[in-house]
Write an enzyme that holds these catalytic residues in place. Structure first.
Site, PDB file in Angstrom:
ATOM      1  N   ASP A 112      41.289  42.126  35.469  1.00 28.38           N
ATOM      2  CA  ASP A 112      40.861  40.818  35.945  1.00 28.38           C
ATOM      3  C   ASP A 112      42.039  39.966  36.401  1.00 28.38           C
ATOM      4  O   ASP A 112      41.938  39.202  37.353  1.00 28.38           O
ATOM      5  CB  ASP A 112      40.089  40.091  34.842  1.00 28.38           C
ATOM      6  CG  ASP A 112      38.782  40.798  34.500  1.00 28.38           C
ATOM      7  OD1 ASP A 112      38.327  41.624  35.310  1.00 28.38           O
ATOM      8  OD2 ASP A 112      38.224  40.517  33.427  1.00 28.38           O
ATOM      9  N   GLY A 113      43.180  40.097  35.718  1.00 25.99           N
ATOM     10  CA  GLY A 113      44.366  39.329  36.103  1.00 25.99           C
ATOM     11  C   GLY A 113      44.850  39.668  37.501  1.00 25.99           C
ATOM     12  O   GLY A 113      45.364  38.805  38.218  1.00 25.99           O
TER      13      GLY A 113
END
Length: 367
Positions: A112-113
Site C-alpha cells: 500500500d505504501g
C-alpha cells in the site's frame, strides 16, 4: 469536474486525451505509455520488476517510465542481460521531473505504501493505477503477480473497471515563512514545483490521511478544529487524523474509526487517544473546508504528516487547511469496487472473523 478542461488555444496532450474520460466504472482507451513504480531496496521485487518490464517493452511495445533511483540499484544496473531493456526506459526524478502528461497508466509493485508514493508523484490529475500485491498488507493492491501477463493485457485492452479514490487537498500556511529562491511572499508553492498566487503555503495531495500529533513532547496535543470557518471543537490528546474513505481503513481504523467504502463522498475526523470519554470519530461531507491550528494556550507545538511523509512542525500562528481534492486517484479494480473492498476487509483486516456457532440438534432443543 474531474475531467481535464482544455483552453481553446491549447493543443491537448495525447496522454491526457487518452485519460480524459476516466471516471468511476470507466476503462482505459488505447494506453501507449506506462509508469512502473517499484519499492526501493527490496530484493524480492527484482525478478518481478524485470519480468514485467520485458513484457511491457518487448511484447506490448509500450513506452515504460521508471524512476532513475530504481535503475541505480546495482542488482539492475549490473545485470548485463537486462541492459538492452533498460536502454528503452524513460527515466525521471521525484520532485524534479514532471511526467504528469506523459503517462497513460501506472503499475505498482509493492504494498500500500508504494501506491501512496505513486499518488504523491501527481499533484494534479492521476493516471489509472494498477497495484500488484507484493508488499506486507495489500489492502489497496488487489492484483496477484502470478498471472500478471493476462491481467496487464486485460487492462491494455480496456477490460477493467475503475474506482475513483478521493484525495485531500491540503495547504500548510506558515506564520514564520522564510522567503527562498526569490519566490514572492504571496505565492503558494506546490509540491510539484508549480506556483499559484495566494499567501505563503505549501500544498499537498493526500490519498490516505493527514495526521497531526504531539511529536516528541510529553504534553497533550492541544489543537483547534474549524469546519467552514466555525470552531467545532478543541482536540486534547495525542492528536487528530483527517482521512479519506480510502484512509479510513489505515491509521484511522486503528484509532477507533469506522470503515468507509471509497465510493462514499466523505471525510473522516478521528481523535488519537483523546483525554475525553465522549470524543468519538465523526464523518463530515466531502467538500467542507477544515482548518487546524494550535490552540492559543497550547503548551507545545504539533507535528503534521501527509500519507506518512513530509513530516513538519506546526507552531503558533500556522494553520492547516484541508478539503476534498478535485483530483482523485483512479484505481483499477480486480473485480469491481464492492467485491474488491470486502475482499480486502476479509483478507487483510480479517473483518468479522469468528468461529461459527453450531446449530442446535434435536437432542439439544430441550435445554
Amino acid at each position: 469536474n474531474l475531467q481535464p478542461q482544455w483552453l481553446p488555444d491549447m493543443e491537448p496532450d495525447p496522454a491526457e486525451l487518452r485519460r480524459s474520460d476516466v471516471s468511476a466504472g470507466s476503462v482505459l482507451v488505447s494506453p501507449k505509455s506506462v509508469l512502473v513504480i517499484k519499492k526501493i531496496r527490496d530484493a524480492s521485487l527484482l525478478q518481478p520488476f524485470k519480468e514485467l518490464c520485458v513484457f511491457l517493452t518487448e511484447v506490448k511495445d509500450m513506452i515504460v517510465y521508471v524512476e532513475k533511483k530504481v535503475l541505480d540499484d546495482p542488482a539492475i544496473s549490473g545485470d548485463e542481460s537486462f541492459g538492452p531493456v533498460t536502454k528503452k526506459f524513460c527515466t525521471f526524478r521525484e520532485d524534479l521531473d514532471d511526467i504528469s502528461n506523459r503517462v497513460d497508466f501506472i503499475i505498482c509493485l509493492g504494498g500500500d505504501g508504494t501506491l501512496l508514493y505513486a499518488s504523491s508523484l501527481f499533484q494534479d490529475s492521476v493516471p489509472p493505477v494498477m497495484g500488484f500485491h507484493l508488499g506486507s498488507l495489500g489492502f489497496l493492491t488487489p492484483f496477484q503477480f502470478d498471472a500478471f501477463q493476462s491481467q496487464v493485457t486485460q487492462i491494455i485492452e480496456g477490460n477493467a473497471a475503475i474506482i475513483l479514490r478521493s484525495r485531500l487537498k491540503v495547504q500548510v500556511f506558515k506564520e514564520n515563512w522564510e522567503k527562498k529562491d526569490g519566490s514572492d511572499e504571496k505565492n503558494i508553492v506546490l509540491a510539484n514545483g508549480g506556483v499559484k498566487a495566494s499567501r505563503p503555503a505549501v500544498q499537498y495531495q493526500v490519498l490516505n490521511d493527514v495526521v497531526v500529533d504531539r511529536g516528541p513532547s510529553s504534553y497533550l496535543s492541544n489543537v483547534d478544529l474549524f469546519l467552514d470557518g466555525h470552531l467545532i471543537t478543541t482536540v486534547q490528546g495525542d492528536g487528530l487524523i483527517v482521512s479519506t474513505p480510502t484512509g479510513s481503513t489505515a491509521y484511522a481504523v486503528a484509532a477507533g474509526a469506522s470503515m468507509i467504502h471509497p465510493n462514499v463522498p466523505a471525510i473522516m475526523i478521528t481523535p488519537i487517544c483523546p483525554h475525553s470519554l465522549s470524543f468519538r470519530p465523526i464523518v463530515v461531507p466531502a467538500g467542507v473546508e477544515l482548518k487546524i491550528t494550535l490552540s492559543q494556550d497550547a503548551r507545545n507545538t504539533a507535528w503534521v504528516s501527509f500519507d506518512g511523509r513530509k513530516r513538519q512542525e506546526i507552531c503558533h500562528g500556522d494553520s492547516i487547511s484541508i478539503t476534498t481534492s478535485c483530483f482523485p486517484v483512479p484505481s483499477i479494480c480486480f473485480r469491481d469496487p464492492v467485491n474488491d473492498w470486502f475482499e480486502s476487509l476479509g483478507e487483510c483486516l480479517h473483518w468479522n472473523v469468528r468461529k461459527k456457532q453450531n446449530h442446535l440438534g434435536a437432542e439439544d432443543e430441550d435445554f
